[in-house]
Design an enzyme around this catalytic site. Sequence first.
Site, mmCIF file in Angstrom:
data_model
loop_
_atom_site.group_PDB
_atom_site.id
_atom_site.type_symbol
_atom_site.label_atom_id
_atom_site.label_comp_id
_atom_site.label_asym_id
_atom_site.label_seq_id
_atom_site.Cartn_x
_atom_site.Cartn_y
_atom_site.Cartn_z
ATOM 1 N N ASP A 72 27.095 -6.632 5.017
ATOM 2 C CA ASP A 72 25.969 -7.358 5.596
ATOM 3 C C ASP A 72 25.161 -6.497 6.565
ATOM 4 O O ASP A 72 24.175 -6.968 7.141
ATOM 5 C CB ASP A 72 26.418 -8.659 6.274
ATOM 6 C CG ASP A 72 27.514 -8.478 7.309
ATOM 7 O OD1 ASP A 72 28.387 -7.615 7.091
ATOM 8 O OD2 ASP A 72 27.522 -9.205 8.315
ATOM 9 N N ASP A 180 28.671 -5.557 15.647
ATOM 10 C CA ASP A 180 29.692 -6.606 15.514
ATOM 11 C C ASP A 180 30.857 -6.248 16.424
ATOM 12 O O ASP A 180 31.413 -5.144 16.340
ATOM 13 C CB ASP A 180 30.185 -6.702 14.071
ATOM 14 C CG ASP A 180 29.165 -7.320 13.143
ATOM 15 O OD1 ASP A 180 28.009 -7.487 13.570
ATOM 16 O OD2 ASP A 180 29.523 -7.629 11.991
#
Length: 299
Positions: A72, A180
């Site tokens: 992603d 992240d």
Amino acid sequence: MSAENVDRLVLLGSKGGPAVRPGGPWPSSSLLAIGGRTIVVDCGLGVTRGMVDAGISLKALDRIFVTHLHSDHVLELGPLIHTAWTAGLAAPVTVYGPPGTGHYWQRFCQAMEFDIEIRIVDEGRPDIRDLVSVEEFGEGLVLEDGGLTVTTLRVDHPPVTDCFALRFEQGGKSVVFSADTALFPPLAEFARSANILVHEAMLADGVERLVARTGNGARLREHLLASHSFADEAGRIASNAGVKRLVLNHLIPADDPVIGEADWIDAVRKTWAGDLTIARDGLVVPLSGEHAASGEETA
């Protein structure tokens, strides 16, 4: 000053995770226009269409940064560059990413070899493989060029070890992307006094509903709790860093009909009292300190 020269952040894709659903947002990608440069940060599915919808010429592509190699964040890296090439890209592009980024680009070019070779001959295009250079980075100073400084910080995103927060500084303005990460206290010092901190965020109730509707729910839940940050944790980092604006991005979940902007605001206000933006695909956040365009959610 023309729109092309306005320093701004455009949130091209705002959801966490690779799955897309009808009517929902797209995975992670952002455009940072700063000091006359066009910089893409992460290339999740939809980044190319997002840039076009934002009115950005693909031929203006300059530098691309990838925080880590989860799909992603990197799935559309090759297609973005290739599409820009077919649109007339003729200037060099540099891709900066963690170890393995060069391998991705090499294999993408191998997969597209037929198309690349035939377009060079048939359409007279420059060789895309000569236009693109890849520079892999670790933690620390990545780039100093014409007043632009980029530094990285390794964050906590198990089992991925090469995942890096990014700090861009140019002309007295600074933008930090958390990448992240689970709650990572050193990120506060890395983001110290930034104009904008773009930090990932989860909502606990939404995570439980997301886990309940997936086939690998138990393992997914384990990953999310070990590798990502809740909204109040993002707010804590922003407060400790003393940033000017917090942008919650890479939202998990981002496509739950039960959850709205108010839920994100309520969660982060436990720890953050400053300027706040909740990401949405296509949202524009000026770097000058004004409110964001295109329906910014601020509280």
